[in-house]
Design a protein around this motif. Sequence first.
Motif: not given
Length: 184
Positions: A119-126
């Motif tokens: 699959g595909f993973q998308a993470s953001t970090w702020e």
Amino acid sequence: MSFAISGDMHPRLALTAALFLSLPSLAIADEASPPPAAPSQTYVSALTAASVDQFVALDAGAEIGTRLAGPWSGHGSLRVGQAGDSEGSGGHFELRVGAEHQRCGASGAVCHLVGLDLGFQASTWEKEDMHEKHNGPLIAPRLGLDVGGDHLRLRLALEARGYVSAAGGAIPGLGVSAGLAYRL
């Protein structure tokens, strides 16, 4: 020792023998009704998942799957949640498809599974003024259990996972999931 059958006993013996011999044919007639229909091998599931790689992620999601052939099944899932570490946090998203091989006990109540998801993973970090994206393809070999009745099932899985992030290269990790599935 000898037994003599009197004239009055002979008709009773014949009647008893006739009734006794007719019982198997009556029992066979009772067994002729068709068995109940088996539940569909297609299921929908609500799930929760936790994973640890570069970040700790907690997700909720949905999965749909169906029997392909013999013990092989295919499924697809969507997971959405939050990811973070001790310094910051952000959103987390996974889209997966996979195949699994199930082996069940005689009653079908307990099944063991081995599978592979891609699959595909998308993470953001702020953190304050900082903003990072950690997106990339995902691979997750899985081991699990599928337990329950004809319609309502509990699906548990443990996975070794990895994804390739443009920001950080290949990132290995671990994950667990639990889903409540309903076979249609």
